[in-house]
Structure formats: C-alpha cells, structure tokens
Write an enzyme that holds these catalytic residues in place. Structure first.
Site, PDB file in Angstrom:
ATOM      1  N   GLY A 116       0.823  -1.213   0.000  1.00  0.00           N
ATOM      2  CA  GLY A 116       0.000   0.000   0.000  1.00  0.00           C
ATOM      3  C   GLY A 116       0.853   1.256   0.000  1.00  0.00           C
ATOM      4  N   GLY A 174      25.441  -8.375  18.699  1.00  0.00           N
ATOM      5  CA  GLY A 174      24.350  -7.751  19.448  1.00  0.00           C
ATOM      6  C   GLY A 174      23.863  -8.683  20.539  1.00  0.00           C
ATOM      7  N   GLY A 213      21.373  -8.106  22.618  1.00  0.00           N
ATOM      8  CA  GLY A 213      20.083  -7.558  23.062  1.00  0.00           C
ATOM      9  C   GLY A 213      19.086  -8.686  23.185  1.00  0.00           C
ATOM     10  CB  VAL A 214      15.358  -8.721  23.065  1.00  0.00           C
ATOM     11  CG1 VAL A 214      14.334  -9.567  23.768  1.00  0.00           C
ATOM     12  CG2 VAL A 214      15.340  -7.321  23.609  1.00  0.00           C
ATOM     13  CD  GLU A 265      25.581  -4.956  23.219  1.00  0.00           C
ATOM     14  OE1 GLU A 265      24.749  -5.714  22.697  1.00  0.00           O
ATOM     15  OE2 GLU A 265      25.556  -3.722  23.080  1.00  0.00           O
ATOM     16  CG  HIS A 283       1.555 -21.877  50.150  1.00  0.00           C
ATOM     17  ND1 HIS A 283       2.845 -21.415  50.061  1.00  0.00           N
ATOM     18  CD2 HIS A 283       1.616 -23.110  50.721  1.00  0.00           C
ATOM     19  CE1 HIS A 283       3.658 -22.338  50.567  1.00  0.00           C
ATOM     20  NE2 HIS A 283       2.941 -23.365  50.976  1.00  0.00           N
TER      21      HIS A 283
HETATM   22  P1  FAD Z   1       5.068  -5.837  11.955  1.00  0.00           P
HETATM   23  O1  FAD Z   1       4.760  -7.011  12.785  1.00  0.00           O
HETATM   24  O2  FAD Z   1       6.435  -5.687  11.416  1.00  0.00           O
HETATM   25  O3  FAD Z   1       4.009  -5.864  10.772  1.00  0.00           O
HETATM   26  C1  FAD Z   1       4.030  -4.958   9.724  1.00  0.00           C
HETATM   27  C2  FAD Z   1       3.413  -5.609   8.517  1.00  0.00           C
HETATM   28  O4  FAD Z   1       3.242  -4.622   7.521  1.00  0.00           O
HETATM   29  C3  FAD Z   1       4.302  -6.685   7.883  1.00  0.00           C
HETATM   30  O5  FAD Z   1       3.550  -7.857   7.715  1.00  0.00           O
HETATM   31  C4  FAD Z   1       4.713  -6.105   6.537  1.00  0.00           C
HETATM   32  O6  FAD Z   1       4.783  -7.092   5.520  1.00  0.00           O
HETATM   33  C5  FAD Z   1       3.565  -5.162   6.249  1.00  0.00           C
HETATM   34  N1  FAD Z   1       3.927  -4.025   5.398  1.00  0.00           N
HETATM   35  C6  FAD Z   1       4.983  -3.195   5.496  1.00  0.00           C
HETATM   36  N2  FAD Z   1       4.899  -2.212   4.576  1.00  0.00           N
HETATM   37  C7  FAD Z   1       3.751  -2.426   3.898  1.00  0.00           C
HETATM   38  C8  FAD Z   1       3.098  -1.741   2.839  1.00  0.00           C
HETATM   39  N3  FAD Z   1       3.577  -0.595   2.341  1.00  0.00           N
HETATM   40  N4  FAD Z   1       1.940  -2.250   2.368  1.00  0.00           N
HETATM   41  C9  FAD Z   1       1.407  -3.393   2.888  1.00  0.00           C
HETATM   42  N5  FAD Z   1       1.984  -4.061   3.895  1.00  0.00           N
HETATM   43  C10 FAD Z   1       3.126  -3.580   4.406  1.00  0.00           C
HETATM   44  N6  FAD Z   1       7.554  -8.521  20.588  1.00  0.00           N
HETATM   45  C11 FAD Z   1       6.948  -8.922  21.710  1.00  0.00           C
HETATM   46  O7  FAD Z   1       6.107  -8.183  22.241  1.00  0.00           O
HETATM   47  N7  FAD Z   1       7.212 -10.140  22.280  1.00  0.00           N
HETATM   48  C12 FAD Z   1       8.119 -10.984  21.736  1.00  0.00           C
HETATM   49  O8  FAD Z   1       8.344 -12.066  22.260  1.00  0.00           O
HETATM   50  C13 FAD Z   1       8.790 -10.592  20.560  1.00  0.00           C
HETATM   51  N8  FAD Z   1       9.685 -11.418  19.979  1.00  0.00           N
HETATM   52  C14 FAD Z   1      10.302 -11.017  18.823  1.00  0.00           C
HETATM   53  C15 FAD Z   1      11.240 -11.872  18.254  1.00  0.00           C
HETATM   54  C16 FAD Z   1      11.890 -11.499  17.101  1.00  0.00           C
HETATM   55  C17 FAD Z   1      12.908 -12.425  16.503  1.00  0.00           C
HETATM   56  C18 FAD Z   1      11.581 -10.256  16.472  1.00  0.00           C
HETATM   57  C19 FAD Z   1      12.253  -9.855  15.186  1.00  0.00           C
HETATM   58  C20 FAD Z   1      10.640  -9.405  17.026  1.00  0.00           C
HETATM   59  C21 FAD Z   1       9.998  -9.773  18.213  1.00  0.00           C
HETATM   60  N9  FAD Z   1       9.066  -8.938  18.830  1.00  0.00           N
HETATM   61  C22 FAD Z   1       8.466  -9.326  19.995  1.00  0.00           C
HETATM   62  C23 FAD Z   1       8.712  -7.630  18.251  1.00  0.00           C
HETATM   63  C24 FAD Z   1       7.378  -7.728  17.487  1.00  0.00           C
HETATM   64  O9  FAD Z   1       7.477  -8.721  16.507  1.00  0.00           O
HETATM   65  C25 FAD Z   1       7.055  -6.381  16.862  1.00  0.00           C
HETATM   66  O10 FAD Z   1       7.098  -5.375  17.844  1.00  0.00           O
HETATM   67  C26 FAD Z   1       5.669  -6.405  16.259  1.00  0.00           C
HETATM   68  O11 FAD Z   1       5.568  -7.390  15.266  1.00  0.00           O
HETATM   69  C27 FAD Z   1       5.333  -5.033  15.661  1.00  0.00           C
HETATM   70  O12 FAD Z   1       4.083  -5.067  15.073  1.00  0.00           O
HETATM   71  P2  FAD Z   1       3.722  -4.101  13.860  1.00  0.00           P
HETATM   72  O13 FAD Z   1       2.339  -4.441  13.469  1.00  0.00           O
HETATM   73  O14 FAD Z   1       4.039  -2.715  14.211  1.00  0.00           O
HETATM   74  O15 FAD Z   1       4.736  -4.482  12.707  1.00  0.00           O
HETATM   75  P1  NAI Z   2      18.003  -4.826  20.732  1.00  0.00           P
HETATM   76  O1  NAI Z   2      17.884  -3.367  20.645  1.00  0.00           O
HETATM   77  O2  NAI Z   2      17.287  -5.543  21.798  1.00  0.00           O
HETATM   78  O3  NAI Z   2      19.515  -5.243  20.864  1.00  0.00           O
HETATM   79  C1  NAI Z   2      20.476  -4.872  19.928  1.00  0.00           C
HETATM   80  C2  NAI Z   2      21.833  -4.931  20.589  1.00  0.00           C
HETATM   81  O4  NAI Z   2      22.818  -4.803  19.591  1.00  0.00           O
HETATM   82  C3  NAI Z   2      22.045  -3.804  21.597  1.00  0.00           C
HETATM   83  O5  NAI Z   2      22.499  -4.323  22.807  1.00  0.00           O
HETATM   84  C4  NAI Z   2      23.061  -2.920  20.900  1.00  0.00           C
HETATM   85  O6  NAI Z   2      23.900  -2.242  21.803  1.00  0.00           O
HETATM   86  C5  NAI Z   2      23.815  -3.929  20.069  1.00  0.00           C
HETATM   87  N1  NAI Z   2      24.501  -3.366  18.907  1.00  0.00           N
HETATM   88  C6  NAI Z   2      24.077  -2.384  18.087  1.00  0.00           C
HETATM   89  N2  NAI Z   2      24.987  -2.158  17.117  1.00  0.00           N
HETATM   90  C7  NAI Z   2      25.986  -3.041  17.320  1.00  0.00           C
HETATM   91  C8  NAI Z   2      27.206  -3.313  16.653  1.00  0.00           C
HETATM   92  N3  NAI Z   2      27.576  -2.626  15.571  1.00  0.00           N
HETATM   93  N4  NAI Z   2      28.013  -4.281  17.138  1.00  0.00           N
HETATM   94  C9  NAI Z   2      27.660  -4.990  18.244  1.00  0.00           C
HETATM   95  N5  NAI Z   2      26.518  -4.756  18.922  1.00  0.00           N
HETATM   96  C10 NAI Z   2      25.680  -3.808  18.464  1.00  0.00           C
HETATM   97  O7  NAI Z   2      17.607  -5.359  19.290  1.00  0.00           O
HETATM   98  P2  NAI Z   2      17.363  -6.835  18.741  1.00  0.00           P
HETATM   99  O8  NAI Z   2      17.883  -7.844  19.686  1.00  0.00           O
HETATM  100  O9  NAI Z   2      17.827  -6.824  17.343  1.00  0.00           O
HETATM  101  O10 NAI Z   2      15.794  -6.928  18.763  1.00  0.00           O
HETATM  102  C11 NAI Z   2      15.034  -5.943  18.066  1.00  0.00           C
HETATM  103  C12 NAI Z   2      13.794  -5.624  18.797  1.00  0.00           C
HETATM  104  O11 NAI Z   2      12.840  -6.657  18.633  1.00  0.00           O
HETATM  105  C13 NAI Z   2      13.950  -5.499  20.302  1.00  0.00           C
HETATM  106  O12 NAI Z   2      14.414  -4.225  20.679  1.00  0.00           O
HETATM  107  C14 NAI Z   2      12.571  -5.719  20.775  1.00  0.00           C
HETATM  108  O13 NAI Z   2      11.858  -4.537  20.652  1.00  0.00           O
HETATM  109  C15 NAI Z   2      12.041  -6.739  19.782  1.00  0.00           C
HETATM  110  N6  NAI Z   2      12.139  -8.079  20.364  1.00  0.00           N
HETATM  111  C16 NAI Z   2      11.405  -8.349  21.477  1.00  0.00           C
HETATM  112  C17 NAI Z   2      11.480  -9.569  22.070  1.00  0.00           C
HETATM  113  C18 NAI Z   2      10.692  -9.813  23.301  1.00  0.00           C
HETATM  114  O14 NAI Z   2       9.838  -9.002  23.618  1.00  0.00           O
HETATM  115  N7  NAI Z   2      10.915 -10.909  24.019  1.00  0.00           N
HETATM  116  C19 NAI Z   2      12.300 -10.652  21.532  1.00  0.00           C
HETATM  117  C20 NAI Z   2      13.056 -10.244  20.381  1.00  0.00           C
HETATM  118  C21 NAI Z   2      12.953  -9.010  19.822  1.00  0.00           C
END
Ligand code: FAD
Ligand code: NAI
Length: 477
Positions: free
Chosen positions: A125, A190, A192-193, A213, A456
């Site tokens: 879109g 990285g 991070g999470v 990191e 408990h």
């Molecule tokens: P997205 O989920 O990214 O969805 C956006 C959608 O828009 C996509 O399907 C994309 O294809 C579509 N799109 C983009 N541009 C267009 C366009 N122009 N037209 C039509 N469609 C389009 N969050 C948690 O809370 N708990 C977790 O455990 C967790 N684990 C994660 C693990 C990983 C490995 C990753 C990468 C992320 C994780 N997250 C987690 C983060 C979470 O996935 C995102 O915060 C969440 O999906 C964001 O939702 P959103 O709808 O904003 O975007």
């Molecule tokens: P993140 O922000 O959690 O961690 C990225 C890490 O990479 C940071 O610690 C940062 O300092 C480090 N970093 C950045 N540049 C670097 C470099 N050049 N070299 C080495 N380290 C570097 O991001 P991440 O793990 O990619 O996850 C993205 C997001 O997805 C999270 O911030 C979170 O919002 C979401 N997520 C949430 C989860 C959950 O809720 N359980 C699980 C996985 C992702």
C-alpha cells in the site's frame, strides 16, 4: 481507478495493523487492510500477523520452548529421578513444529478478518494523494478511498555496513529462526533481546555461542541488579558474552563465517563460526509509502511522528506499532491499534505507555514494568526497595533445580508507597509480571499488593513477599 470507499484503511497486517482492523470493524466501521506479504506462503497468499507471527515472537518462542525441554531432559531430569539417556535434537522436526504453529496462527487471523468483515487486500500500500472523501491509497494497480488511514508497516532488521546478510550463513531474524542444522559454533552480533533469546536456543541444543556486544555494559536497558544477575547466570550456562566490542569484519566463506573484532582495549580478535546472526536492532518500514508526497513527517530515527494518540500531523492519518516511537513490542503495537480504532470511532481511546511490560524469554525469564532503579536515581525520586529471591519459594524449588534462580525486585515511592517498577528474573517471569502491570495500571501501593492473598504454593508469592519487603516485613526471608 477508485474502487471502494472505506472508513478505515490499514496498511500492514502485523499485530498493530490486524488489531486496529478488527477493533475498528467491531465498532461498526468499514475496514480494509492491505498486506505486502514478504513471508513465504506455500500458496502465495497474503500472510497476516507481520513480524510477530511469521518471523518474530511466535516462532522464537516455539524454538525456545523446544530447546528448553531439550536442556531439561539432558541436564535436570536425572536429578529428579527421570532417566531418559542423552537426548538428540531433530532440527528439521523442531522447525516443522514451529512452522505449523506459525501457519495455524496466521490462518487464524485471516479467519478473524472474515468473521469481522475486514476486507483483506494483497499487496503493497502507498499514498496516492487526497480524494473527495479522504485519502487515496494505491495497492498494485488498484486505488481505494478512505476517511482514515492507519500506517502499521512495522520494522525490519537493521543490517551493518559491509556485512552481507544472506539468511543462510549470515542471518538476521528471518534466517535465525530457520537454521537447518545445529551450528557447532555460532556468533551473534548484538547481545540484546534477539541475541540472548536466539543465542539461548542454540546453546541449549549444543552450539558453542559467542555474543559480541558494542555497549560496554551488558543489558543496560534492564534494572542494574537484573542485568548483573543475568550476566552471572548466562555466563554460568556457557553463553560467551563480550561487551564493548567493535566489529571490524564479518564475511561468509566456503566453510562458514569469519568474524574479526576489537575488544575494549583495542586488541584484535578473530573468530570462525558455522553461522552468524546479526541482531543489532530494527528499523521502521516507510519505504515505498510515498509519504513525502502527502507531507507525512518522519523523525530522524526514521519513525513516523505521532502524538500520544498515534495521530500524525495530517488529518485522518494515524500510525501504530514499530513504525512509530516507543518499544518495538507486539503488545504495545496492539494497544495502540485498539486506541486508534476507538479514537476513530469517536471514543476516548487510551494507551498507558508507562505500564508496558518487557519480557525476555531466556531461562530464567526476565520481565519488568515501570522504572528501573537507575532511572529513579536519575529522576531524583526517593524510593524503597523490596527484593526477594526465588530460593525461599517452595514452588520454585519444587519445579526444578534451576527454578530457585533469580529474584523479584519491587520499587515503590518512599513518600506515597505507590509502585514505580517491578523487575523479575526467574521462572515464569513472563506470566508473573501481569500482576505488577495490573497493580501499576490501577496506581496501587506496595501495601495494596502486600494485603492481597496469594495462593500457596505459587511463584507469585515472591511478588507478595517483595511487596512486604518494601515495608521491611517479609515473612519468608
Ligand atoms: P510488523 O509485525 O512488522 O508488521 C508490519 C506488517 O506490515 C508486515 O507484515 C509487513 O509485511 C507489512 N507491510 C509493510 N509495509 C507495507 C506496505 N507498504 N503495504 C502493505 N503491507 C506492508 N515482541 C513482543 O512483544 N514479544 C516478543 O516475544 C517478541 N519477539 C520477537 C522476536 C523477534 C525475533 C523479532 C524480530 C521481534 C519480536 N518482537 C516481539 C517484536 C514484534 O514482533 C514487533 O514489535 C511487532 O511485530 C510489531 O508489530 P507491527 O504491526 O508494528 O509491525
Ligand atoms: P536490541 O535493541 O534488543 O539489541 C540490539 C543490541 O545490539 C544492543 O544491545 C546494541 O547495543 C547492540 N549493537 C548495536 N549495534 C551493534 C554493533 N555494531 N556491534 C555490536 N553490537 C551492536 O535489538 P534486537 O535484539 O535486534 O531486537 C530488536 C527488537 O525486537 C527489540 O528491541 C525488541 O523490541 C524486539 N524483540 C522483542 C522480544 C521480546 O519481547 N521478548 C524478543 C526479540 C525481539
């Protein structure tokens, strides 16, 4: 050619988008949602659920669960008198199960769209300008008109210059969730999470895992005590976490990946690995939206600028989820989606950004809500601390030898006793945090939590004890 006029047109079918669409439809609005579907669907159909369902929250948690069971079977069953021998992992089967869960859930969202009469449009879109009734949205060759547009285009993995992600040897989250074999050596850039969750999955299954990191401090987003405890526990588990590094090279070759980095003292190190995962944060998706043409404002972090109700600077244009500021979390995106739908319908939509929980699904799990101790110090607020270890909790001990690890730390205002933050590292922290969120949402004091009867034996009793400890009167510590 303009086809149809909708009340609400949602761009993107992730948690932010699909929830906005469903809630708006529940409120009697006519709703369309377009999804550009980059995720492999066997039938080539649009897959709803976005990053979360397809390549994020859900598949990662499925792999975390399998690898947790594997580790339990290998390391803690015997101590409980269960002898199963040495477990073997079938990576293909593990992935098959994960993929089946993803398919079930993405198909389920489609079913919800049907039930709520949301029109699903397959394609990318973009804004095509203003029309007689509102905004014109282009999807492929078709155009639609809508009174309100909600941009929910989410985010994608940030890549590093000079490091070519092929999602085979060098992966971002997409490849990381689909490895076809167990890497003997795995490096993650990285800590991070994603780094910690995916690093945990493969370490538990037997990989030698190194996390590199950039920041000098480990897990600086978390409360200091939590970060310190987590660093200790993860090191004991065998995760090799190097902080303060600068990556100087990461290239894929015939035999795997070569990584070079400088440590805090500037000393050069070389690593060879079978796979590399780059997990250094995410960038918002605004490419190809044609937002410049309508004057939609993007900030210097690439996010669409919105107010506290997710309104952009343009009338009738809203944005939610990872594409706007705030934590990139699925539940935050969903909360914003509900708020926006309710605002569009004329209701008082609401989202409390102060009570959004964070969870890391490592073992032990880490979860928190509200302010950290270092933030309270920086804010100059007087606070009291109630901190109780899981070691004194009968349920935790009964659950297994690793369940006694960790603690609950409650921070309450010294003057009003209002709970300002709750930080948990321990078994089932992801579920336990809900009580703290509820308490904080209703402005509870630690005394309120101390006066609530907790069943408990449960892990939740540690929250109760932490509340009592805020008043120096824990009963079991
Ligand atoms: P997205 O989920 O990214 O969805 C956006 C959608 O828009 C996509 O399907 C994309 O294809 C579509 N799109 C983009 N541009 C267009 C366009 N122009 N037209 C039509 N469609 C389009 N969050 C948690 O809370 N708990 C977790 O455990 C967790 N684990 C994660 C693990 C990983 C490995 C990753 C990468 C992320 C994780 N997250 C987690 C983060 C979470 O996935 C995102 O915060 C969440 O999906 C964001 O939702 P959103 O709808 O904003 O975007
Ligand atoms: P993140 O922000 O959690 O961690 C990225 C890490 O990479 C940071 O610690 C940062 O300092 C480090 N970093 C950045 N540049 C670097 C470099 N050049 N070299 C080495 N380290 C570097 O991001 P991440 O793990 O990619 O996850 C993205 C997001 O997805 C999270 O911030 C979170 O919002 C979401 N997520 C949430 C989860 C959950 O809720 N359980 C699980 C996985 C992702």
């Amino acid at each position: 050619m303009t086809q149809q006029v909708f009340d609400v047109f949602v761009i993107g079918g992730g948690p932010g988008g699909y929830i906005t669409a469903i809630r708006a439809a529940q409120l009697g609005l006519s709703v369309a949602c377009c999804e550009s579907n980059p995720y492999a669907d066997p039938k080539g159909e649009p897959r709803l659920g976005g990053t979360c369902l397809n390549v994020g929250c859900i598949p990662s948690k499925a792999l975390l669960h399998t690898s947790h069971l594997f580790e339990e079977a290998g390391h803690s069953f015997a101590s409980q008198g269960i002898n199963v021998g040495t477990p073997k992992i079938d990576v293909a089967k593990m992935m098959e199960r994960k993929n089946a869960i993803v398919t079930q859930l993405t198909v389920g969202i489609k079913g919800l769209f049907k039930k709520n009469k949301v029109t699903l449009i397959n394609g990318h879109g973009s804004f095509a300008g203003q029309g007689a009734k509102g905004w014109r949205i282009k999807v492929g060759e078709e155009e639609f008109e809508t009174r309100h547009v909600v941009v929910a285009t989410g985010s994608r993995a940030r890549h590093l210059p000079g490091i070519a992600v092929d999602n085979k040897l060098i992966c971002d989250n997409i490849g990381a969730l689909d490895l076809d074999t167990l890497p003997k050596k795995l490096v993650l850039i990285g800590a991070g999470v994603i780094g910690l969750e995916m690093g945990s999955v493969w370490r538990r299954l037997g990989s030698e895992v190194t996390l590199l990191e950039a920041m000098p401090d480990f897990l600086s987003v978390a409360d200091v005590d939590i970060a310190r405890e987590a660093a200790k526990v993860f090191a004991k588990q065998g995760l090799n976490i190097q902080t303060g590094v600068t990556i100087t090279k990461a290239v894929a070759g015939k035999k795997g990946v070569e990584v070079a980095y400088k440590d805090q003292d500037g000393k050069e190190h070389q690593l060879s690995a079978d796979r590399l995962i780059v997990s250094v944060g995410r960038v918002p998706n605004t490419e190809g939206l044609n937002h410049e043409a309508i004057g939609l404002r993007i900030n210097d972090r690439g996010q669409i600028e919105v107010d506290a109700h997710c309104r952009t600077s343009l009338p009738g244009v809203w944005a939610v989820g990872d594409v706007v500021s705030g934590p990139m979390l699925a539940h935050k995106a969903m909360e914003e989606g509900v708020m926006v739908a309710e605002c569009i319908a004329g209701q008082a939509g609401h989202c409390n950004f102060d009570t959004i929980p964070w969870v890391m699904y490592t073992n032990p799990e880490i979860a928190w809500v509200g302010r950290t101790e270092q933030k309270l110090k920086a804010d100059g607020l007087a606070y009291k601390v109630g901190k109780i270890p899981f070691l004194v909790n009968g349920r935790a001990l009964g659950m297994g030898e690793t369940a006694g690890v960790g603690f609950v730390k409650m921070l309450a205002c010294a003057e009003t006793d209002r709970v300002l933050g709750v930080h948990i590292i321990g078994a089932n922290a992801s579920e336990l945090i809900a009580e703290a969120v509820t308490a904080m949402e209703f402005g509870a004091a630690s005394e309120d939590l101390a006066r609530i009867c907790h069943a408990h034996p449960t892990l939740a009793e540690v929250i109760h004890e932490a509340a009592l400890a805020c008043d120096q009167r824990p009963l079991h510590f």
